[in-house]
Design an enzyme around this catalytic site. Sequence first.
Site, short mmCIF file in Angstrom:
data_model
loop_
_atom_site.label_atom_id
_atom_site.label_comp_id
_atom_site.label_asym_id
_atom_site.label_seq_id
_atom_site.Cartn_x
_atom_site.Cartn_y
_atom_site.Cartn_z
N GLY A 1 70.66 35.48 -3.31
CA GLY A 1 70.51 34.74 -2.06
C GLY A 1 69.07 34.44 -1.67
O GLY A 1 68.82 33.88 -0.61
N GLN A 2 68.10 34.78 -2.52
CA GLN A 2 66.70 34.50 -2.22
C GLN A 2 66.47 32.99 -2.30
O GLN A 2 66.71 32.38 -3.33
CB GLN A 2 65.80 35.23 -3.21
CG GLN A 2 64.32 35.03 -2.96
CD GLN A 2 63.47 35.74 -4.01
OE1 GLN A 2 63.94 36.14 -5.07
NE2 GLN A 2 62.20 35.88 -3.71
N THR A 3 66.01 32.40 -1.19
CA THR A 3 65.80 30.95 -1.16
C THR A 3 64.33 30.56 -1.22
O THR A 3 64.02 29.41 -1.44
CB THR A 3 66.43 30.34 0.11
OG1 THR A 3 65.88 30.98 1.25
CG2 THR A 3 67.94 30.50 0.10
N VAL A 4 63.43 31.51 -0.99
CA VAL A 4 62.00 31.27 -1.11
C VAL A 4 61.50 32.15 -2.24
O VAL A 4 61.75 33.36 -2.25
CB VAL A 4 61.25 31.60 0.20
CG1 VAL A 4 59.74 31.44 0.03
CG2 VAL A 4 61.75 30.70 1.33
N ASN B 1 60.50 34.24 12.14
CA ASN B 1 61.41 33.45 11.31
C ASN B 1 61.65 32.09 11.96
O ASN B 1 61.92 32.02 13.16
CB ASN B 1 62.73 34.21 11.15
CG ASN B 1 63.56 33.75 10.00
OD1 ASN B 1 63.65 32.56 9.72
ND2 ASN B 1 64.20 34.69 9.34
N HIS C 1 59.29 34.08 -3.14
CA HIS C 1 58.24 35.01 -2.71
C HIS C 1 58.97 36.21 -2.11
O HIS C 1 59.80 36.04 -1.21
CB HIS C 1 57.37 34.33 -1.66
CG HIS C 1 56.12 35.07 -1.27
ND1 HIS C 1 55.06 34.43 -0.69
CD2 HIS C 1 55.77 36.37 -1.36
CE1 HIS C 1 54.10 35.30 -0.44
NE2 HIS C 1 54.52 36.50 -0.84
N HIS D 1 55.63 27.36 0.53
CA HIS D 1 55.48 27.00 1.93
C HIS D 1 54.20 27.61 2.50
O HIS D 1 53.65 28.55 1.95
CB HIS D 1 56.68 27.49 2.75
CG HIS D 1 57.99 27.09 2.17
ND1 HIS D 1 58.53 25.83 2.35
CD2 HIS D 1 58.86 27.76 1.38
CE1 HIS D 1 59.69 25.76 1.71
NE2 HIS D 1 59.91 26.92 1.12
N HIS E 1 63.70 41.02 5.21
CA HIS E 1 64.24 40.60 6.51
C HIS E 1 64.42 41.85 7.36
O HIS E 1 64.99 42.84 6.90
CB HIS E 1 65.62 39.96 6.33
CG HIS E 1 65.62 38.68 5.58
ND1 HIS E 1 65.64 37.46 6.21
CD2 HIS E 1 65.60 38.43 4.24
CE1 HIS E 1 65.64 36.50 5.30
NE2 HIS E 1 65.61 37.06 4.09
N GLN F 1 66.43 40.12 -0.56
CA GLN F 1 67.24 39.38 -1.53
C GLN F 1 66.32 39.07 -2.71
O GLN F 1 65.37 38.32 -2.58
CB GLN F 1 67.80 38.11 -0.89
CG GLN F 1 68.75 38.44 0.26
CD GLN F 1 68.87 37.29 1.24
OE1 GLN F 1 67.88 36.80 1.76
NE2 GLN F 1 70.10 36.87 1.49
N HIS G 1 60.25 38.92 0.12
CA HIS G 1 60.18 39.10 1.56
C HIS G 1 61.32 39.98 2.03
O HIS G 1 62.40 39.97 1.47
CB HIS G 1 60.15 37.78 2.33
CG HIS G 1 61.29 36.86 2.04
ND1 HIS G 1 61.41 36.14 0.87
CD2 HIS G 1 62.37 36.53 2.79
CE1 HIS G 1 62.51 35.40 0.92
NE2 HIS G 1 63.11 35.63 2.08
#
Length: 160
Positions: A91-94, A29, A96, A10, A100, A85, A98
Site C-alpha cells: 500500500g505504499q504510494t510514495v 498530512n 520514500h 514530492h 503514519h 507500508q 514514512h
Amino acid sequence: MSACYSFGKHLVKGSQVFFRSGLSFGFVNRKPVLPGHILVSPLRVVERFRDLTNDELADLFQSTQIISKVIEQEYNATSLSIALQDGPDAGQTVEHVHVHVLPRKPEDFKANDEIYDKLDEHNQVNFDGDEKANWRTETDMSKEAGRLRELFDDVYTKPV
C-alpha cells in the site's frame, strides 16, 4: 524549518513540517484519514525500510515515539495506530519510507481494523480522476504544523 523537504518525488514545504531531528522529519498530512494523522520520514529519500541505515532506523523510530506522545495528547486520543507500508504491494504510494501516526478514540471506526482500509484508500485518485480534490489547503496545513511546532522543544523545531 528549511524551505522544502524531499518526500519521494514530492516536495514538502518547510511550513508544513513541525519536527526535525538529526535524520528524520515530521509533517502534516495533505489528506488525513483522521484529525491529527501525521507522517514521519527519514530526511534521506529511502524507498524501502530495509535500506535505512542503523542510525536512520533508530532516529526514525525515536522521532516517531516523541511525536506520538504529543499527537496523542494534542488530539485527546486514547490510543494510536502507527503504520508503515513498505513497498507498493503493502500500500505504499510514495517511494520514500514514512510512518503514519493516527490518533485513535473509542468507536472512531465501526470495526477497529477499518483504519487500514482507510489508509489504503487515502492517496487513491478520486472517481473524477483528480487526486488533489480532497487535499487540504497549504494554509490549513501550515496552520496545523505551526500549532504542532509549538508543542516540541526548540531542538526539534529550530530553522536549519
